[in-house]
Design a protein around this motif. Sequence first.
Motif: not given
Lengths: 269, 263
Positions: A48-54, A232-236
């Motif tokens: 996912s975008r967030t993961s790859l960015d991080a 992420g723990l709060e969202g997904d």
Amino acid sequence: MNKRGRSRSTPPWPVAIPAIIALAFLVLPVLGLLIRAPWGRLIELLTSRTSLDALRLSLVTALSATVISIAIGLPLAWLLARAEFPGRRFARALVTVPLVLPPVVGGIALLLAFGRRGMVGQYLDSCCGITLPFSTPGVVVAETFVAMPFLIITVEGALRGLDTRLEDAAATLGASKSAVFRRVTLPLIGPSLIAGGVLTFARALGEFGATITFAGNLPGVTQTLPLAVYMGLEGDPDQAIALSLVLLLVSIAVLVGLRDRWLRTGVAS
Amino acid sequence: MRRPVILVVAAALALSACSSAGPSSTSPGTSPATSGSAAAQGALTVFAASSLKEAFTAIGKAFEAANRGVSVTFNFGPSSTLATQIGAGAPADVFASASGKTMDTVAAAGLAPSRSNFATNSLEIATPPASSVAISSLADLAKPGVKVAVCQQAVPCGAGAQTLFTKNSVQIKPVTEEVDVKSVLAKVELGEVDAGIVYVTDVQAAGAKVVGVVIPADHNVTNKYPIAAIKGSANAATAQAFVAFVLSPAGQAALASAGFAAP
């Protein structure tokens, strides 16, 4: 000293029971992570975008922090191990402060020093327009602050444990000081330098408190893997667990890579 | 300057409270007759949104003063984090959230059978004193070079900020999405950002440390604060009493003096 210490026997139960509890205590959380991991969605979550960015940001910043730590930490380690100067012991003690300081305190300290209105930061801002907080370089600063002591201490320990006669021999054979360092000292401390570098990288990769305090949290700019896990723990939560697995994998890789190296040559002093 | 001391004490209490509030499977609905008229007592753990820190600290003291033998411990944090923690079995007796949405997640887990809205809050722009950047409206935040801090999306104040920007059709790129509203406020107080989107109550609580820029009511976003006693609480009667106290005139007065509006 204790010659019978190496003989293996069945441990008495007053030792075995707490020992088993200790081991289980350390292993169970990791097991929990593995069991709860969303294996089916893993690829999807990690791409996912967030993961790859991080992931990208974490790799870039942790590598930068490691390179900077070697560039300025190695000379400091050499000075601390070899040079005689007033306040050397004090300087050695200072180097270990970030090791024991809670990272969030480190983050506040960094803000007060390098923030926009900080001791040094206000001049960086007014003279050169450099503001470190909320920028990717700010992340590197936070990671370097927390991780560099690992490199310094590891390398300094190796330098102090080194047999100086080898360097003396090279010098008497006509090698210049820099040649001695490059051709004799560096190869001898090479394994420790690598071990220190890997430890520094691992510590930088896992940095959370100083980063979120000093550099803030913005996806793609300052949101490294640990920050993405926390947010992420709060969202997904599944995404948080997937990213945690990546960090776990790195930790295991570090352990395997250094399995018998860093404890032996590391903090020798 | 006395607040840090209170926090230290609260933290110490929180640690000791963890051991006393063990897992409990008693359903509070089964024994109202025995506990209904009994005076509130024992240790109470209240999970509350960061923005409630000042108001609830005062309410907690008043509640303790009104009920001898009760000690209230607060866990202030981002509403979404608190909701996650309660869902994971954290020993909370009462949950006060900054949005209906975060309370929904607790209710969906069957842990908040009944809730009441006890206050509303709206957003305000906080700026550092003696700032070189002039900010008088939301539109100023969209100017290039202006550093803006907001809460992360999962937290009510972050979701609220997003709604605020959309509602006013402004394109604002924040430099950081902080964990909760107090972290945003801290970045403003330190002067690390030119502006932060916080609650009206936070600007009031910060006093002279920040300068507030009011957002007109018809441009603003309002959020409701729900409170609920958590099902399975080891101290259900006291939890209900605390909820009632927050809704009582005394509780409402404390909230009003902290800048909250009536529900």
